[in-house]
Motif scaffolding. Structure first.
Motif, PDB file in Angstrom:
ATOM      1  N   UNK A 105      37.329  20.739  29.091  1.00 22.82           N
ATOM      2  CA  UNK A 105      38.624  20.918  28.227  1.00 22.82           C
ATOM      3  C   UNK A 105      39.699  21.493  29.400  1.00 22.82           C
ATOM      4  N   UNK A 106      39.250  22.277  30.242  1.00 25.04           N
ATOM      5  CA  UNK A 106      40.275  22.754  31.387  1.00 25.04           C
ATOM      6  C   UNK A 106      41.123  21.696  31.808  1.00 25.04           C
ATOM      7  N   UNK A 107      40.198  20.446  32.271  1.00 22.77           N
ATOM      8  CA  UNK A 107      40.773  19.249  32.946  1.00 22.77           C
ATOM      9  C   UNK A 107      41.773  18.761  31.949  1.00 22.77           C
ATOM     10  N   UNK A 108      41.349  18.593  30.913  1.00 22.13           N
ATOM     11  CA  UNK A 108      42.060  17.916  29.573  1.00 22.13           C
ATOM     12  C   UNK A 108      43.499  18.760  29.546  1.00 22.13           C
ATOM     13  N   UNK A 109      43.387  20.075  29.629  1.00 27.23           N
ATOM     14  CA  UNK A 109      44.588  20.788  29.319  1.00 27.23           C
ATOM     15  C   UNK A 109      45.480  20.997  30.660  1.00 27.23           C
TER      16      UNK A 109
ATOM     17  N   UNK B 164      44.836  25.577  25.761  1.00 29.18           N
ATOM     18  CA  UNK B 164      43.311  25.689  26.311  1.00 29.18           C
ATOM     19  C   UNK B 164      42.382  26.405  25.507  1.00 29.18           C
ATOM     20  N   UNK B 165      42.963  27.753  24.942  1.00 30.07           N
ATOM     21  CA  UNK B 165      42.026  28.515  24.147  1.00 30.07           C
ATOM     22  C   UNK B 165      41.725  27.757  22.967  1.00 30.07           C
ATOM     23  N   UNK B 166      42.665  27.021  22.251  1.00 29.86           N
ATOM     24  CA  UNK B 166      42.469  26.254  21.135  1.00 29.86           C
ATOM     25  C   UNK B 166      41.272  25.181  21.457  1.00 29.86           C
ATOM     26  N   UNK B 167      41.631  24.423  22.399  1.00 24.59           N
ATOM     27  CA  UNK B 167      40.560  23.390  22.678  1.00 24.59           C
ATOM     28  C   UNK B 167      39.020  23.827  22.829  1.00 24.59           C
TER      29      UNK B 167
ATOM     30  N   UNK C 172      48.502  20.512  14.979  1.00 23.90           N
ATOM     31  CA  UNK C 172      47.187  19.722  14.421  1.00 23.90           C
ATOM     32  C   UNK C 172      46.004  20.115  14.912  1.00 23.90           C
ATOM     33  N   UNK C 173      45.790  20.603  16.125  1.00 19.40           N
ATOM     34  CA  UNK C 173      44.682  21.115  16.634  1.00 19.40           C
ATOM     35  C   UNK C 173      44.284  22.499  15.880  1.00 19.40           C
ATOM     36  N   UNK C 174      44.926  23.408  15.507  1.00 17.31           N
ATOM     37  CA  UNK C 174      45.002  24.579  15.079  1.00 17.31           C
ATOM     38  C   UNK C 174      44.547  24.370  13.401  1.00 17.31           C
TER      39      UNK C 174
END
Length: 110
Positions: free
Chosen positions: A4-8, A18-21, A78-80
């Motif tokens: 997820x860090x790479x995606x962020x 990043x925290x949400x992911x 949307x993620x939240x």
């Protein structure tokens, strides 16, 4: 799935996102699958939990609302909402079968 860090990093490096992911992946890859057998849920795999949470929180088949891959294209709001749905399932495990059926109906599979 990529880290997820790479995606962020591709999405601008927003530390809140990043925290949400990280929370999303913890819930859908670890927490919900760990509860599946205990509660006799009809789904057990991470991508199925992602499908249910996204479909229900978006109110439609998720990929009709946001482009694939969702993890890169969901808005922070949307993620939240999807995270809140996953947490609601943990709080009320008996809700999962009905939510899964609702998701499948959105996909014309129920």
């Amino acid at each position: 799935m990529a880290d997820p860090c790479v995606l962020v990093g591709r999405a601008g490096g927003d530390p809140d996102r990043q925290a949400l992911l990280e929370r999303w992946l913890e819930l859908t890859r670890t927490r919900l699958p760990a509860l599946a057998t205990q509660h006799g849920w009809p789904i057990q795999l991470d991508h199925c939990f992602m499908r249910v949470c996204l479909d229900v929180s978006l109110g439609a088949r998720w990929d009709s609302v946001v482009p694939r891959p969702a993890i890169r294209t969901l808005s922070t709001a949307q993620l939240a909402k999807a995270i809140a749905q996953a947490e609601a399932i943990i709080a009320d495990p008996a809700s999962l079968p009905d939510l899964n059926r609702a998701s499948l109906r959105m996909r014309h599979k129920a």
